[in-house]
Design an enzyme around this catalytic site. Sequence first.
Site, PDB file in Angstrom:
ATOM      1  N   ASP A  71       0.881  -1.151   0.000  1.00 49.42           N
ATOM      2  CA  ASP A  71       0.000   0.000   0.000  1.00 49.42           C
ATOM      3  C   ASP A  71       0.935   1.221   0.000  1.00 49.42           C
ATOM      4  OD1 ASP A  71      -2.465   1.491   0.502  1.00 49.42           O
ATOM      5  OD2 ASP A  71      -1.649   1.828   2.494  1.00 49.42           O
ATOM      6  N   LEU A  72       0.441   2.385  -0.398  1.00 51.66           N
ATOM      7  CA  LEU A  72       1.332   3.551  -0.497  1.00 51.66           C
ATOM      8  C   LEU A  72       1.218   4.462   0.736  1.00 51.66           C
ATOM      9  CD1 LEU A  72       3.349   5.185  -2.220  1.00 51.66           C
ATOM     10  CD2 LEU A  72       1.399   6.268  -3.325  1.00 51.66           C
ATOM     11  N   ASP A  73       0.070   5.166   0.834  1.00 54.29           N
ATOM     12  CA  ASP A  73      -0.095   6.121   1.938  1.00 54.29           C
ATOM     13  C   ASP A  73      -0.182   5.392   3.270  1.00 54.29           C
ATOM     14  OD1 ASP A  73      -0.108   8.330   0.280  1.00 54.29           O
ATOM     15  OD2 ASP A  73      -2.249   8.179  -0.094  1.00 54.29           O
ATOM     16  N   THR A 111       1.399  10.961   3.365  1.00 54.15           N
ATOM     17  CA  THR A 111       0.785  12.084   2.652  1.00 54.15           C
ATOM     18  C   THR A 111      -0.534  12.488   3.321  1.00 54.15           C
ATOM     19  OG1 THR A 111      -0.148  10.453   1.170  1.00 54.15           O
ATOM     20  CG2 THR A 111       1.745  11.667   0.345  1.00 54.15           C
ATOM     21  N   LYS A 157      -8.474   7.614   5.760  1.00 53.14           N
ATOM     22  CA  LYS A 157      -7.254   6.896   5.385  1.00 53.14           C
ATOM     23  C   LYS A 157      -7.572   5.589   4.651  1.00 53.14           C
ATOM     24  CE  LYS A 157      -4.169   8.992   8.682  1.00 53.14           C
ATOM     25  NZ  LYS A 157      -3.341   8.864   9.878  1.00 53.14           N
ATOM     26  N   GLY A 158      -6.973   5.402   3.498  1.00 56.81           N
ATOM     27  CA  GLY A 158      -7.166   4.176   2.723  1.00 56.81           C
ATOM     28  C   GLY A 158      -8.473   4.137   1.945  1.00 56.81           C
ATOM     29  N   ARG A 201     -11.167   8.463  -3.204  1.00 50.59           N
ATOM     30  CA  ARG A 201     -11.407   9.916  -3.217  1.00 50.59           C
ATOM     31  C   ARG A 201     -12.894  10.240  -3.081  1.00 50.59           C
ATOM     32  NH1 ARG A 201      -8.942  12.688  -8.310  1.00 50.59           N
ATOM     33  NH2 ARG A 201      -7.196  11.426  -7.577  1.00 50.59           N
ATOM     34  N   SER A 226      -2.339   0.384  -4.301  1.00 51.61           N
ATOM     35  CA  SER A 226      -2.834   1.585  -3.608  1.00 51.61           C
ATOM     36  C   SER A 226      -4.163   2.042  -4.186  1.00 51.61           C
ATOM     37  CB  SER A 226      -1.793   2.698  -3.788  1.00 51.61           C
ATOM     38  OG  SER A 226      -2.326   3.960  -3.441  1.00 51.61           O
ATOM     39  N   ALA A 227      -4.962   2.736  -3.351  1.00 48.64           N
ATOM     40  CA  ALA A 227      -6.220   3.320  -3.836  1.00 48.64           C
ATOM     41  C   ALA A 227      -5.987   4.653  -4.530  1.00 48.64           C
ATOM     42  CB  ALA A 227      -7.163   3.534  -2.653  1.00 48.64           C
ATOM     43  N   SER A 228      -4.772   5.200  -4.408  1.00 49.96           N
ATOM     44  CA  SER A 228      -4.529   6.561  -4.890  1.00 49.96           C
ATOM     45  C   SER A 228      -4.349   6.639  -6.401  1.00 49.96           C
ATOM     46  CB  SER A 228      -3.295   7.152  -4.213  1.00 49.96           C
ATOM     47  OG  SER A 228      -3.042   8.433  -4.772  1.00 49.96           O
ATOM     48  N   ARG A 229      -5.014   7.626  -6.998  1.00 50.62           N
ATOM     49  CA  ARG A 229      -4.815   7.879  -8.432  1.00 50.62           C
ATOM     50  C   ARG A 229      -3.573   8.730  -8.664  1.00 50.62           C
ATOM     51  NH1 ARG A 229     -10.759   9.225 -10.826  1.00 50.62           N
ATOM     52  NH2 ARG A 229     -11.756   7.331 -10.096  1.00 50.62           N
ATOM     53  N   ASN A 230      -3.009   9.240  -7.578  1.00 49.19           N
ATOM     54  CA  ASN A 230      -1.792  10.061  -7.697  1.00 49.19           C
ATOM     55  C   ASN A 230      -0.531   9.246  -7.418  1.00 49.19           C
ATOM     56  OD1 ASN A 230      -2.945  12.797  -8.160  1.00 49.19           O
ATOM     57  ND2 ASN A 230      -3.973  12.333  -6.230  1.00 49.19           N
ATOM     58  N   LYS A 286     -10.830  -1.541  -1.738  1.00 51.23           N
ATOM     59  CA  LYS A 286     -10.601  -2.400  -0.587  1.00 51.23           C
ATOM     60  C   LYS A 286     -11.797  -2.210   0.359  1.00 51.23           C
ATOM     61  CE  LYS A 286      -5.724  -1.087  -0.980  1.00 51.23           C
ATOM     62  NZ  LYS A 286      -4.632  -0.275  -0.441  1.00 51.23           N
ATOM     63  N   GLU A 307       0.137  -3.216   4.725  1.00 56.02           N
ATOM     64  CA  GLU A 307      -1.048  -2.343   4.748  1.00 56.02           C
ATOM     65  C   GLU A 307      -1.202  -1.605   6.070  1.00 56.02           C
ATOM     66  OE1 GLU A 307      -3.747  -0.867   3.904  1.00 56.02           O
ATOM     67  OE2 GLU A 307      -4.006  -1.472   1.852  1.00 56.02           O
ATOM     68  N   ASP A 308      -1.780  -0.401   6.018  1.00 52.70           N
ATOM     69  CA  ASP A 308      -2.042   0.341   7.262  1.00 52.70           C
ATOM     70  C   ASP A 308      -3.529   0.579   7.486  1.00 52.70           C
ATOM     71  OD1 ASP A 308      -2.370   2.265   5.176  1.00 52.70           O
ATOM     72  OD2 ASP A 308      -2.189   3.837   6.680  1.00 52.70           O
TER      73      ASP A 308
HETATM   74  P1  B16 Z   1      -6.228   9.999  -4.384  1.00 50.56           P
HETATM   75  P2  B16 Z   1      -3.503   4.224  -0.079  1.00 50.56           P
HETATM   76  C1  B16 Z   1      -5.265   6.241  -0.281  1.00 50.56           C
HETATM   77  O1  B16 Z   1      -3.987   5.704  -0.500  1.00 50.56           O
HETATM   78  C2  B16 Z   1      -5.240   7.263   0.853  1.00 50.56           C
HETATM   79  O2  B16 Z   1      -4.899   6.638   2.086  1.00 50.56           O
HETATM   80  C3  B16 Z   1      -6.594   7.908   0.976  1.00 50.56           C
HETATM   81  O3  B16 Z   1      -6.586   8.874   2.019  1.00 50.56           O
HETATM   82  C4  B16 Z   1      -6.971   8.568  -0.360  1.00 50.56           C
HETATM   83  O4  B16 Z   1      -8.265   9.131  -0.302  1.00 50.56           O
HETATM   84  C5  B16 Z   1      -6.918   7.493  -1.460  1.00 50.56           C
HETATM   85  O5  B16 Z   1      -5.627   6.906  -1.489  1.00 50.56           O
HETATM   86  C6  B16 Z   1      -7.214   8.063  -2.837  1.00 50.56           C
HETATM   87  O6  B16 Z   1      -6.188   8.971  -3.157  1.00 50.56           O
HETATM   88  O7  B16 Z   1      -7.215  11.048  -4.065  1.00 50.56           O
HETATM   89  O8  B16 Z   1      -4.796  10.486  -4.438  1.00 50.56           O
HETATM   90  O9  B16 Z   1      -6.592   9.202  -5.616  1.00 50.56           O
HETATM   91  O10 B16 Z   1      -3.456   4.212   1.427  1.00 50.56           O
HETATM   92  O11 B16 Z   1      -4.485   3.233  -0.681  1.00 50.56           O
HETATM   93  O12 B16 Z   1      -2.135   4.153  -0.714  1.00 50.56           O
HETATM   94 MG    MG Z   2      -2.798   3.241   3.315  1.00 44.63          MG
END
Ligand code: B16
Ligand code: MG
Length: 216
Positions: free
Chosen positions: A16-18, A24, A52-53, A56, A121-125, A152, A176-177
């Site tokens: 997992d990333l964040d 972040t 967290k996790g 968006r 990761s769930a993040s698109r960034n 998830k 994972e966190d």
């Molecule tokens: P974005 P992870 C998650 O990352 C973040 O923990 C969560 O706070 C955020 O809303 C989600 O990514 C989406 O991120 O807006 O950058 O696409 O913990 O899955 O690495």
């Molecule tokens: Mg996380």
Amino acid sequence: MNEKQPIPAFRGAIFDLDGVLVDTARYHYLAWKRLAAELGFDFSEAGNERLKGVSRMRSLEILLELGGRSLSDTEKEASAARKNAWYVEYLNSLDTSALLPGAAAYLGELRARGIRIALGSASRNAPLILDRLGIRPYFDALIDGNTVSRAKPDPEVFLKGAAALGLAPADCTVFEDSAAGIQAAKAGGMIAVAIGRPEHLPGADRYIASLEAMLL
Ligand code: B16
Ligand code: MG
């Protein structure tokens, strides 16, 4: 916390990333707080814990629920986009000090041992964050919010990670966190290492405070 519980040997690691490799959460918080202020309510750090996790759009829904506001689908899309633009702007000041303890060292150690590495990761960034931190070259595969359709605790993100590494789920360990992430890893048939405590993250195979505990 017993950080030395043994886990089975594994051939693939999925991170997992964040909250695992990088912190972040502060930047997400500042951007959500700015959106809340525009919508006329305050957003606390305690409220931020619930995001967290979480994806968006789901994060925005939780924020609106906390502020007692509702928006149309079109307004929601626009608000999520505004929050993301601010978040990406804040990411410009991201540097290696945002890497969590042991993250870069453990990625290097796994590569040296010939373990295959994926992001889940769930993040698109995620690609932008990995590039800014200079850790993208460690990864054999990137699975993130741009490539998954189910959040998830659905195991899709980690199953895609294992498949991209050419490995069976049982040969992979997930780091994972979030509670949803631990559930996703176990539902996918993987070994789960939780960054955090059992009372917050039930069901993992091992609990550590940070990746520093994994270093040989
Ligand atoms: P974005 P992870 C998650 O990352 C973040 O923990 C969560 O706070 C955020 O809303 C989600 O990514 C989406 O991120 O807006 O950058 O696409 O913990 O899955 O690495
Ligand atoms: Mg996380």
